[in-house]
Design an enzyme around this catalytic site. Structure first.
Site, PDB file in Angstrom:
ATOM      1  N   MET A  30       0.845  -1.200   0.000  1.00  0.00           N
ATOM      2  CA  MET A  30       0.000   0.000   0.000  1.00  0.00           C
ATOM      3  C   MET A  30       0.882   1.253   0.000  1.00  0.00           C
ATOM      4  O   MET A  30       0.417   2.354   0.324  1.00  0.00           O
ATOM      5  CB  MET A  30      -0.927  -0.003   1.208  1.00  0.00           C
ATOM      6  CG  MET A  30      -1.901  -1.194   1.173  1.00  0.00           C
ATOM      7  SD  MET A  30      -3.405  -0.936   2.091  1.00  0.00           S
ATOM      8  CE  MET A  30      -2.770  -0.751   3.753  1.00  0.00           C
ATOM      9  N   HIS A  34       8.904   1.030   3.798  1.00  0.00           N
ATOM     10  CA  HIS A  34       9.954   1.007   4.821  1.00  0.00           C
ATOM     11  C   HIS A  34      10.820  -0.221   4.561  1.00  0.00           C
ATOM     12  O   HIS A  34      10.605  -0.953   3.582  1.00  0.00           O
ATOM     13  CB  HIS A  34       9.336   0.999   6.221  1.00  0.00           C
ATOM     14  CG  HIS A  34       8.261  -0.033   6.402  1.00  0.00           C
ATOM     15  ND1 HIS A  34       8.518  -1.383   6.374  1.00  0.00           N
ATOM     16  CD2 HIS A  34       6.915   0.082   6.574  1.00  0.00           C
ATOM     17  CE1 HIS A  34       7.397  -2.057   6.553  1.00  0.00           C
ATOM     18  NE2 HIS A  34       6.394  -1.191   6.663  1.00  0.00           N
ATOM     19  N   GLY A  36      10.864  -3.078   5.800  1.00  0.00           N
ATOM     20  CA  GLY A  36      10.128  -4.345   5.705  1.00  0.00           C
ATOM     21  C   GLY A  36       9.736  -4.628   4.259  1.00  0.00           C
ATOM     22  O   GLY A  36       9.949  -5.723   3.737  1.00  0.00           O
ATOM     23  N   HIS A  37       9.190  -3.604   3.598  1.00  0.00           N
ATOM     24  CA  HIS A  37       8.832  -3.759   2.177  1.00  0.00           C
ATOM     25  C   HIS A  37      10.089  -4.056   1.352  1.00  0.00           C
ATOM     26  O   HIS A  37      10.067  -4.891   0.448  1.00  0.00           O
ATOM     27  CB  HIS A  37       8.198  -2.475   1.630  1.00  0.00           C
ATOM     28  CG  HIS A  37       6.912  -2.068   2.280  1.00  0.00           C
ATOM     29  ND1 HIS A  37       6.813  -0.995   3.129  1.00  0.00           N
ATOM     30  CD2 HIS A  37       5.658  -2.587   2.205  1.00  0.00           C
ATOM     31  CE1 HIS A  37       5.559  -0.852   3.530  1.00  0.00           C
ATOM     32  NE2 HIS A  37       4.831  -1.815   2.990  1.00  0.00           N
ATOM     33  N   LYS A 149       4.658 -10.315   9.253  1.00  0.00           N
ATOM     34  CA  LYS A 149       4.108  -9.306  10.164  1.00  0.00           C
ATOM     35  C   LYS A 149       2.579  -9.349  10.119  1.00  0.00           C
ATOM     36  O   LYS A 149       1.907  -9.246  11.132  1.00  0.00           O
ATOM     37  CB  LYS A 149       4.637  -7.936   9.740  1.00  0.00           C
ATOM     38  CG  LYS A 149       3.746  -6.783  10.021  1.00  0.00           C
ATOM     39  CD  LYS A 149       4.231  -6.016  11.198  1.00  0.00           C
ATOM     40  CE  LYS A 149       3.316  -4.900  11.631  1.00  0.00           C
ATOM     41  NZ  LYS A 149       2.427  -4.369  10.650  1.00  0.00           N
ATOM     42  N   GLN A 153      -2.991 -12.470   7.236  1.00  0.00           N
ATOM     43  CA  GLN A 153      -3.124 -12.168   5.801  1.00  0.00           C
ATOM     44  C   GLN A 153      -2.364 -13.207   4.972  1.00  0.00           C
ATOM     45  O   GLN A 153      -2.871 -13.704   3.955  1.00  0.00           O
ATOM     46  CB  GLN A 153      -2.566 -10.772   5.532  1.00  0.00           C
ATOM     47  CG  GLN A 153      -2.415 -10.432   4.069  1.00  0.00           C
ATOM     48  CD  GLN A 153      -2.057  -8.981   3.875  1.00  0.00           C
ATOM     49  OE1 GLN A 153      -2.931  -8.115   3.888  1.00  0.00           O
ATOM     50  NE2 GLN A 153      -0.777  -8.682   3.707  1.00  0.00           N
ATOM     51  N   MET A 184       8.336  -2.868  11.967  1.00  0.00           N
ATOM     52  CA  MET A 184       8.155  -1.747  11.040  1.00  0.00           C
ATOM     53  C   MET A 184       6.754  -1.777  10.452  1.00  0.00           C
ATOM     54  O   MET A 184       6.224  -2.842  10.140  1.00  0.00           O
ATOM     55  CB  MET A 184       9.184  -1.821   9.923  1.00  0.00           C
ATOM     56  CG  MET A 184      10.552  -1.505  10.419  1.00  0.00           C
ATOM     57  SD  MET A 184      11.669  -1.245   9.038  1.00  0.00           S
ATOM     58  CE  MET A 184      13.174  -0.979   9.950  1.00  0.00           C
ATOM     59  N   SER A 185       6.161  -0.607  10.321  1.00  0.00           N
ATOM     60  CA  SER A 185       4.820  -0.488   9.757  1.00  0.00           C
ATOM     61  C   SER A 185       4.648   0.938   9.249  1.00  0.00           C
ATOM     62  O   SER A 185       5.142   1.884   9.883  1.00  0.00           O
ATOM     63  CB  SER A 185       3.781  -0.769  10.847  1.00  0.00           C
ATOM     64  OG  SER A 185       2.514  -0.297  10.447  1.00  0.00           O
ATOM     65  N   ARG A 187       2.125   2.498   9.524  1.00  0.00           N
ATOM     66  CA  ARG A 187       1.282   3.163  10.527  1.00  0.00           C
ATOM     67  C   ARG A 187       2.087   3.677  11.717  1.00  0.00           C
ATOM     68  O   ARG A 187       1.558   4.467  12.503  1.00  0.00           O
ATOM     69  CB  ARG A 187       0.171   2.224  11.000  1.00  0.00           C
ATOM     70  CG  ARG A 187      -0.890   1.978   9.928  1.00  0.00           C
ATOM     71  CD  ARG A 187      -2.097   1.233  10.464  1.00  0.00           C
ATOM     72  NE  ARG A 187      -3.216   1.280   9.532  1.00  0.00           N
ATOM     73  CZ  ARG A 187      -3.572   0.264   8.723  1.00  0.00           C
ATOM     74  NH1 ARG A 187      -2.893  -0.875   8.755  1.00  0.00           N
ATOM     75  NH2 ARG A 187      -4.595   0.397   7.904  1.00  0.00           N
TER      76      ARG A 187
HETATM   77  P1  AMP Z   1       1.416  -2.938   3.473  1.00  0.00           P
HETATM   78  O1  AMP Z   1       2.024  -1.901   2.564  1.00  0.00           O
HETATM   79  O2  AMP Z   1       1.399  -2.538   4.910  1.00  0.00           O
HETATM   80  O3  AMP Z   1       0.100  -3.457   2.960  1.00  0.00           O
HETATM   81  O4  AMP Z   1       2.408  -4.175   3.426  1.00  0.00           O
HETATM   82  C1  AMP Z   1       2.790  -4.749   2.208  1.00  0.00           C
HETATM   83  C2  AMP Z   1       3.526  -6.023   2.489  1.00  0.00           C
HETATM   84  O5  AMP Z   1       4.652  -5.753   3.314  1.00  0.00           O
HETATM   85  C3  AMP Z   1       2.672  -7.052   3.252  1.00  0.00           C
HETATM   86  O6  AMP Z   1       2.945  -8.347   2.744  1.00  0.00           O
HETATM   87  C4  AMP Z   1       3.182  -6.913   4.666  1.00  0.00           C
HETATM   88  O7  AMP Z   1       3.026  -8.090   5.432  1.00  0.00           O
HETATM   89  C5  AMP Z   1       4.634  -6.609   4.435  1.00  0.00           C
HETATM   90  N1  AMP Z   1       5.221  -5.958   5.607  1.00  0.00           N
HETATM   91  C6  AMP Z   1       4.746  -4.869   6.254  1.00  0.00           C
HETATM   92  N2  AMP Z   1       5.524  -4.583   7.321  1.00  0.00           N
HETATM   93  C7  AMP Z   1       6.504  -5.511   7.347  1.00  0.00           C
HETATM   94  C8  AMP Z   1       7.610  -5.772   8.207  1.00  0.00           C
HETATM   95  N3  AMP Z   1       7.868  -5.002   9.265  1.00  0.00           N
HETATM   96  N4  AMP Z   1       8.403  -6.821   7.942  1.00  0.00           N
HETATM   97  C9  AMP Z   1       8.145  -7.620   6.875  1.00  0.00           C
HETATM   98  N5  AMP Z   1       7.115  -7.432   6.025  1.00  0.00           N
HETATM   99  C10 AMP Z   1       6.307  -6.402   6.254  1.00  0.00           C
END
Ligand code: AMP
Length: 282
Positions: A30, A34, A36-37, A149, A153, A184-185, A187
């Site tokens: 989305m 960070h 994580g992505h 994380k 899902q 990491m998030s 949010r």
């Molecule tokens: P999002 O943009 O939050 O929808 O996340 C996109 C993808 O990145 C999803 O598969 C999440 O599970 C993954 N993701 C988000 N935060 C992390 C994190 N801290 N470590 C690993 N993967 C993450």
């Protein structure tokens, strides 16, 4: 790096890559990237010949009082990070193109969406499965990478792919954390400095539970209570759920007699955060 907004063009590009014999990896996001992505992207880069990242803040997975309207965005920053990570194409459609007037199809996974986040976010996973199914049909990947994380899902997507015979390998990547342990998030950006300190209670709670299990405790209720107390001793925290459950079925486990998922969702101020670990008994 190609930046593609049109659905048909993305499909053409993927078709071309497939015809050329390339393995396509896809990382749905989305945005507001960070580390994580970035980790997901590096796994996709390593496992595929062509790497597609999608950026789409999907309205249908947000509840009416959630943060859809204020979800953070940084498209330029995201594109820079994608370029550095070796992404070949970024697919970033508009909401109107993804959900044109008259859109009426659903994709739902029944049982495992009832638990954990599904309880307090009743339509969330139906939104996730429909958008991920669409993104798969548009990017036509051989493999797709998701973070542990968002453990539920990941399990839901694996179930959808299995049930609907989608020919896509789903790969999970361990949670990437800040130095102090906070998962990491995107949010985390909402947190004030004081809330950021309290947000550490999630990881502290998980670590405390892990220690209890390592010391021989097997009673889920006792562990959940201890985690609850620890988290609530931090200001601004309100617990949505703390669950110890089967790692695949996501059903509650009263005793920890096999590896289990300890997952929690906590509101810190107005921000809802989630985290989890797998708890092992040996
Ligand atoms: P999002 O943009 O939050 O929808 O996340 C996109 C993808 O990145 C999803 O598969 C999440 O599970 C993954 N993701 C988000 N935060 C992390 C994190 N801290 N470590 C690993 N993967 C993450």
């Amino acid at each position: 790096m190609e930046i593609i907004k049109k659905i048909e063009l993305m499909q053409e590009v993927s078709d071309k890559w497939r015809r050329g014999g390339n393995i396509i990896s896809c990382v749905p996001t989305m945005g507001f990237l960070h580390q994580g992505h970035v980790e997901l992207l590096s796994v996709g880069r390593e496992k595929g010949d062509r790497l597609i990242m999608t950026i789409f803040v999907n309205p249908t997975q947000f509840g009416p009082h959630e943060d859809y309207q204020r979800y953070p965005q940084d498209t330029e920053g995201d594109l820079d990070k994608a370029r550095s990570a070796g992404v070949d194409a970024v697919f970033m459609p508009t909401v109107e193109k993804m959900y044109p007037d008259g859109f009426q199809s659903t994709v739902t996974v029944d049982n495992i969406t009832q638990y954990l986040c599904g309880k307090s976010r009743p339509r969330h996973f139906a939104g996730v499965t429909v958008v991920v199914a669409k993104l798969f049909n548009i990017t036509k990947p051989h493999l797709a990478i998701f973070g542990e994380k968002d453990y539920q899902q990941l399990v839901v997507i694996k179930q959808m792919v299995r049930d609907l015979n989608m020919d896509i390998d789903i790969i999970g990547v361990p949670t990437v954390r800040e130095k102090d342990g906070l998962a990491m998030s995107s949010r985390n950006n909402y947190l004030s400095p004081e809330e950021r300190l309290s947000a550490l209670s999630l990881k502290k709670g998980l670590d405390f539970a892990k220690k209890m299990v390592a010391e021989g405790e097997r009673d889920s209720a006792k562990i959940k209570n201890a985690v609850r107390e620890l988290i609530l001793s931090h200001p601004f925290t309100e617990i949505d759920y703390i669950t110890i459950c089967d790692t695949e079925k996501l059903t509650d486990m009263e005793n920890i007699d096999r590896p289990s998922l300890l997952a929690l969702a906590v509101r810190v101020g107005k921000t809802r955060l989630i985290d989890n670990i797998i708890v092992r008994t040996n």
